[in-house]
Write an enzyme that holds these catalytic residues in place. Structure first.
Site, PDB file in Angstrom:
ATOM      1  N   ASP A 152      30.354 -40.636  91.392  1.00  0.00           N
ATOM      2  CA  ASP A 152      29.102 -40.307  90.705  1.00  0.00           C
ATOM      3  C   ASP A 152      27.983 -41.259  91.120  1.00  0.00           C
ATOM      4  O   ASP A 152      28.167 -42.122  91.985  1.00  0.00           O
ATOM      5  CB  ASP A 152      29.336 -40.345  89.195  1.00  0.00           C
ATOM      6  CG  ASP A 152      28.645 -39.212  88.452  1.00  0.00           C
ATOM      7  OD1 ASP A 152      27.602 -38.739  88.931  1.00  0.00           O
ATOM      8  OD2 ASP A 152      29.151 -38.805  87.395  1.00  0.00           O
TER       9      ASP A 152
ATOM     10  N   ASP B  83      23.208 -31.085  87.184  1.00  0.00           N
ATOM     11  CA  ASP B  83      24.328 -30.432  86.514  1.00  0.00           C
ATOM     12  C   ASP B  83      24.021 -28.994  86.105  1.00  0.00           C
ATOM     13  O   ASP B  83      22.911 -28.672  85.667  1.00  0.00           O
ATOM     14  CB  ASP B  83      24.720 -31.196  85.258  1.00  0.00           C
ATOM     15  CG  ASP B  83      25.283 -32.573  85.566  1.00  0.00           C
ATOM     16  OD1 ASP B  83      25.342 -32.948  86.745  1.00  0.00           O
ATOM     17  OD2 ASP B  83      25.663 -33.281  84.611  1.00  0.00           O
TER      18      ASP B  83
END
Length: 562
Positions: free
Chosen positions: A163, A246
């Site tokens: 991430d 996202d």
């Protein structure tokens, strides 16, 4: 602007081949992994960063019991929240003993015992992502790449999701807009927490090299949300890279639309071993209708995105499993040719047409319904380059549901003649540039017209409507780098309103051409009416809604009836 009637015209002269919507020769990460996109399960969309050991164990059993594992969903992956908040005295990363009481090595061994590949999660920053404004202080891997790679592989890791939170500083949760660098350049290699953390690439190359140094094959999933235009540098760094922010939670059709627009200019940068990652699947989660979930799944599959289920499979709806277990759609994703569908045509506020080749010589065509109602749809084969073809519906049924998709496998296609166009440069002396619109030069070679909208207009004059006038196929070359990581009125797209001879303006919804204002999209097709015979037509571009249209290079008109 281009009009098609003379088949012998060249589209570009040598001086016009500035950075266009085409990939360079594909070079993927040389670790012999993910020759087809990864398939598996990830907890994030179901449980966010609070997944417990019990939930992990239950999910692994559910993947077997539902039959998903036997269909290729083989990666069982962790996400945020498993880490501890302090390293050991020797600098080794630790886990949250409350959430994972048996420990990560034991859980990894259990997952392998069930026949899954085991995926772990970490972050290329000081801390990993959380939902408490950085106060969780879950350990990140920045500056500890070598140590953490050895630890992950000692646990049996086969996959790493990496991430991008807190990659700028320990207090900067997300830096959505770091400097964009299109060219592949040599960055200073980070060896400590003093790394140049304003650029993503060195953080990811550091972990790539650390994983390679362990000698264990580990698929490397880069989760940097599409910042810094990763498709243009990531194929040699990771096996997949996120291309957008996202999809959720919560999921929405607007999120799907935003992500689809963002992948338009980069489909050609992916291939075996290195994939555009459109984000985790939302199939089975609230927020999308069943038809929207099917469209989402089919598009992700045909675009060769990793297919990572991210829902609670304890009591899945029948529709959830019907979508996830469609072997014909799965086969699109796992096709050994590894070529993504590409954007072919958008009928604004109506439907999209995407298509791409398959290894057996056939073509898959994906049509996405943008209307908010069920409808019938007439598919023009010429939009994917055919005059005729044999078609197999990879879903079922005749009507197209609201936000539904039509997925066709086309075989034995007879190719349609390629259109050729008359070209009208936007900055030609015959064009009328008014109301604040102005020219700019791209890469010292090509002149485009920008600031169309907000009162600015661009009008092409002396456009030839052929011998019949009427409705014509027009092809547009434009630049639009108005990318976004959040949903807007036109997420990752810009609108132009186009009027022929002062007639009613037509809305044209144009996706981004790239994340830089020197990358163009060539060949955006739109049908325009109100042409008259002869060369006395005008075509005006504007945006009356207090917003900008894309920068225009050419209008290209094809003088035939649409």
């Amino acid at each position: 602007m281009e009009i098609l009637e003379s088949p012998g015209l060249d589209i570009f002269s040598d001086s016009e081949t500035f950075v266009a919507l085409q990939a360079l020769a594909f070079v993927g990460l040389n670790n012999d992994l993910e020759r087809t996109p990864a398939m598996g399960w990830n907890p994030y969309n179901a449980f966010l960063c609070s997944t417990t050991e019990e939930q992990y164990l239950t999910a692994a059993s559910n993947l077997i019991d539902t039959g998903l594992k036997s269909l290729g969903y083989e990666y069982f992956n962790f996400d945020c929240g498993w880490q501890g908040t302090n390293r050991t005295a020797s600098g080794t990363i630790t886990w949250n003993e409350t959430r994972i009481p048996s420990g990560i090595p034991a859980l990894g061994q259990h997952v392998h015992g069930l026949g899954f590949k085991f995926g772990v999660y970490s972050d290329a920053g000081y801390y990993s992502c959380d939902f408490v404004n950085g106060q969780a202080h879950w350990i990140g891997s920045l500056g500890y790449e070598l140590s953490d790679a050895k630890t992950f592989t000692s646990w049996g890791a086969d996959y790493l999701k990496y991430d991008n939170c807190y990659s700028v500083s320990p207090t900067d949760f997300v830096d959505d807009y770091p400097p964009i660098r299109l060219e592949v350049i040599v960055f200073s290699f980070p060896s400590s927490n003093n790394a140049d953390s304003s650029k993503s690439k060195p953080h990811y190359t550091a972990m790539r090299d650390a994983l390679a140094g362990t000698g264990r094959p580990v698929a490397f999933s880069m989760c940097e949300w599409g910042v810094q235009d990763p498709a243009r540098w990531a194929p040699a760094v990771g096996n997949s890279w996120r291309i957008a922010n996202d999809i959720g939670p919560p999921p929405s059709w607007d999120n799907v639309f935003r992500i689809i627009n963002q992948v338009v200019p980069i489909t050609g940068f992916a291939g075996p071993g290195a994939w555009n990652d459109l984000d985790l699947l939302e199939v089975g989660n609230e927020g999308l209708s069943v038809a929207e979930q099917a469209s989402h799944f089919a598009f992700w599959a045909a675009a060769k995105s990793p297919l990572l289920v991210s829902t609670d499979l304890t009591s899945p709806a029948e529709s959830t499993l019907t979508i996830l277990k469609n072997t014909r759609i799965i086969a699109l994703n796992q096709d050994p040719l590894g070529t993504s569908i590409t954007f072919k045509r958008r009928y604004t506020n109506d439907y999209d047409v995407w298509a791409g080749p398959l290894a057996d010589g056939s073509t898959v065509a994906v049509l996405l319904n943008w209307q908010n109602s069920s409808r019938s749809l007439t598919f023009d084969l010429s939009d994917v380059g055919f005059e005729s073809a044999e078609a197999i519906d990879l879903w079922t049924g005749d009507n197209l549901a609201a936000h539904g998709s039509l997925v066709l496998k086309l075989a034995d296609g007879a190719e349609a003649p390629a259109p050729s166009f008359f070209y009208y440069p936007a900055a030609a002396s015959s064009s009328v540039i008014a109301g604040g619109a102005s020219t700019r030069v791209v890469n010292s070679t090509v002149t485009v017209v920008g600031y169309i909208g907000m009162g600015g207009t661009l009008t092409f004059t002396n456009v030839d409507g052929g011998t019949t006038g009427g409705t014509k196929l027009v092809s547009l070359d434009y630049i639009n780098a108005d990318y976004t990581f959040t949903n807007t009125a036109c997420s990752n797209c810009r609108n132009a309103w186009v009027s022929v001879n002062g007639g009613e303006a037509v809305q044209v919804q144009m996706p981004i051409s790239g994340q830089s204002w020197d990358i163009k999209f060539s060949g955006y097709y739109v049908g325009l009416s109100d042409f008259i015979p002869g060369a006395n037509n005008t075509v005006e571009f504007s945006n009356p809604n207090n917003a900008w249209a894309p920068d225009m290079q050419f209008e290209n008109c094809y003088c035939r009836n649409e």
